[in-house]
Structure formats: structure tokens, C-alpha cells
Design an enzyme around this catalytic site. Sequence first.
Site, PDB file in Angstrom:
ATOM      1  N   HIS A 192     -42.352  31.343  68.807  1.00  0.00           N
ATOM      2  CA  HIS A 192     -42.646  32.681  69.315  1.00  0.00           C
ATOM      3  C   HIS A 192     -43.622  32.570  70.491  1.00  0.00           C
ATOM      4  CE1 HIS A 192     -40.755  34.717  65.933  1.00  0.00           C
ATOM      5  NE2 HIS A 192     -41.417  33.945  65.105  1.00  0.00           N
ATOM      6  N   CYS A 194     -36.508  31.938  66.482  1.00  0.00           N
ATOM      7  CA  CYS A 194     -36.880  31.813  65.070  1.00  0.00           C
ATOM      8  C   CYS A 194     -35.707  32.235  64.180  1.00  0.00           C
ATOM      9  CB  CYS A 194     -38.150  32.604  64.789  1.00  0.00           C
ATOM     10  SG  CYS A 194     -38.976  32.071  63.255  1.00  0.00           S
TER      11      CYS A 194
END
Length: 506
Positions: free
Chosen positions: A427, A340
Site C-alpha cells: 500500500h 494487496c
Amino acid sequence: MGNPRGALLVAGTTSDAGKSIVTAGICRWLARQGVRVAPYKAQNMSLNSFVTSDGAEIGRAQAMQARAAGIEPTADMNPILLKPGSDRRSQVVVLGRPLADVDAMEYYEVKDRLREIALASLARLRDDYDIVVCEGAGSPTEINLRRGDIANMGLARDAGLPVIVVGDIDRGGVFAALHGTVALLDAADQALISGFVINKFRGAPELLAPGLDMIRAATGRAVYGVLPWLDGLWLDVEDSLALESRPASAGLAPYGRQTLRVAVVRLPRISNFTDLDALAGEPGVLVRFVTSPAELDDADLVVLPGSKATLADLAWLRRTGLAGAVADRAARGRPVLGVCGGYQMLTRSIHDTVESPDSPDPVDGLGLLPATVVFKPDKTLGRPVGEAYGRRVAAYEIRHGVVTLDDGAEPFLDGCRAGAVWGTTWHGALENDDFRRAFLSDVAAVAGRDFTPAPGTDFAAERERRLDALGDLVEHHLDTEALLRLITEGTPQGLPVLPPAGMLIH
């Protein structure tokens, strides 16, 4: 146990005193008794978050507590989530959707509206479940914040909740902290503090027993039990304070082969560091959180994790010399993974006027991946499913950044790969056992490490085992009969008021 109804607020003397795990333990214990139980935290300040099945962003700890209760997490379980982007500003997420970025004073201007939202969420949960176990935030005796409090005694007063206070004895001063927590509250707040739980005890019980008698006598309140120190309960924590006491690896064990060394850069605004839990639980993998270039020297894999302040943390990487160390590794074919925000730092350029409104122009990234990033006002929240190394990967995503790959870039889990550098927006990908083992095998091969992941490692089962351990702690070390009476019957009447009640708060 029948069909009990009620609610409880678990407060703490400090952050990281153990509120989250005590709440989860009570939820697991009740669920094992056949009680329909749900967790709740009115206001959570955390950079570890999760996405529910319907696309709402909530605190990671509440998702963990929902697992402990055996139910799907929902936005009502954490109606207000604060995600700090700096020391003075936070993104306010309401019922799973971002509302605004505000400073502390602006936040207080909307507190009344947020209180109504939080109470409505709690009311819905109490309608839908037999028992709701609420977790407080920080400490209930942050006296400078009491007037606008909606997560601790303000919530307890509004909803009529009995309160237990958890104290961390491992830090020292637990009796002063418990007594002071009660004494600094006004009389109406004190009337809801029903008793205490002492957490993280390691020592001789007979030496502690006189202190328990004295705190009962000094406060007029019950001690519901003493929870012993138990290693390996670090999964899904919400507070970066927990990194201070986290072991370097929970899964390291002698398997007759070389250990795979993973260095995770501890960014100032690190988010969703729970992504690394599955790596730390893998036998033969050593995970360390690092803050200096020298700590990368012996690493087989360097991970840049998520960040709530991508540009600010990228600038920190450059100031500390870590940016140059990571780039040097990549140039020498040493593995690097970005997740991310960490992935975004690895790209050629980042244009962020959302989290960094004072940076109107694009900023150079580390240039290790063939992609560019533009932040958009609308946040992407989802539970994507994909494939890598021929394995199915289920994950979740929480981001403002939109990444565009250069022509010909090699895709990797909604990200890309260039040589020994991987980047993904997802994630939780490493929680997928087959994918994790394939990825680690590839990393080991690239790094030249003689390492083979252990077959059969089941991260989901390990998480369940640890949640069961929390339920066992509650069942075996707390007075569960007294606790259930408190939940169903409410705060005992006639609890004494301790001085100097009312002197500091009006």
C-alpha cells in the site's frame, strides 16, 4: 499561547459529519501555535488503516491527524481498530496487533478489558503531550449501544472530557440533529456537551445566523463556529461513505494532452482506497470508482484495490460480470493493477481459512498473474522499501495472505507483472512521486494513450497544503479563544438539561 494543558472530544451527529477533519484542523492549528498536541480515537471501525514505524496497525485517519500535529503516529492514538469482514464479524486490532475475529455479541464480552486499554492509551498521551484532541465514533446518540460505549460519551465520562458536536449542514436537518444529539442523552452525558460546530456550509451567512441564535437558545450551548464548504479535503479519509461525495478526480486539469482514465473497482469490502489519492491528485488523471462492467470500457487502467474479504469480494466480481470484464481486458493487453487483496484476486488460486473460515479449500483466482496465495494466521505488518522502474519506493503492508510466485515470474514491488497486469502487496506505493510518474508513463504507453505525467507533482507537499487548509479553517472560522478555554478549563458548569433526558437510557 504559553503551555496549555487539556483535552477535548470531537463528536458528530453522524458518520462522515466531519469529525476527522475537524480533529485534524484543531491539531494543525494548535501545532502552529507551538503546542505539543496529539490525536486520539479510542475505537475506530474502518478498513482504511496505516502501519506505524514500529509496525502497529492503526486507523488511517489517526495517521493523518498525527501528520497534522507534526508528530509520528503511534498505536496509542488508536488503541482499538475494528475491521469489518462481513456485516456481522470484525477483526479486532488492539494496540496495533490483531486480537481476534468476533461478532457483535462476542465483542461486548471483552468491552470492559478494551475500555481499560483505551483509557490507558489516553492517559499516556496526556502525560506526553500538552493537549490531546480525541475523535468520537459515529454518533454519541446511538442509544442502543450506549451501555458499552468506549468511544463517545462513555469515554468522555470516564476521562472527564468536554465535548463539541459537529453537524453536517450539507445533508440538511442540522439543527434537529444537534438538538436531538443533546436531548437523547441522559443528564450526566448532557453535562459534558459544551457546544457545536456546523460543518460544510455553503450559502449566505446572514440566512444562517437566526438558526445559530435559536439553537443556542434551545440548548443553552455555544456555537463555536461555522466551517465553510471547501473542495479537495478528501485525502486520507477513513469512511467509505466519503466515496459518495468524492470528486471523480481532484487533479484533472487541461494540460493540452489526453486524459488518462483510471477505473477503480469499488469492492463491497474495499480497504485502503486511500492508495488512489495520489493518482487522483495527479494532473491529467481522471479517477472514478465503478461497480459495473460497462464502466470499464473507456478506462486506460483498471485497479482492483485492497479488500478485507478477498474471497467474498472475488465472488462479487464474478456475480457482477466484472471478473470477466477484467480478464477480457488483460487478454487484449489493456492495463490492470491489483493492490494487496486485489492482487491476490488476480493470482491462480487463493487458500484462505483466516478471513474466510467457511472456505476450507483453495478457490480459483482470476488467473491473470503467475502466483498462488495462502492466508496465514499471523498478519504481516511493515514499512518496506524497494525499487521499481529504477526509482525508490517506500510503502506499507497489511496482510494475512502470503503470495508465492511461479518460477520465472517477473517481480514487481513484492508482487509480479505479466504483460499488462501488475500486482503488489504494498500500500502507498503510488505516493512516491518518481515511481508514480514512471508507472503512469508505462501504463499510458501500454494503453496507447498520449499522456505524459506532469513534472514536479509533489504528493507529500500537496498533503501538507491540505492539512494547512484544515488549520486555516479552524483559525479563521472557529472561536479559537473559546475553544482553547474549553480544552484547558473543561466543560462549563450549569449547562441546562434538555427533555426527554433519562427517558430512554438508564
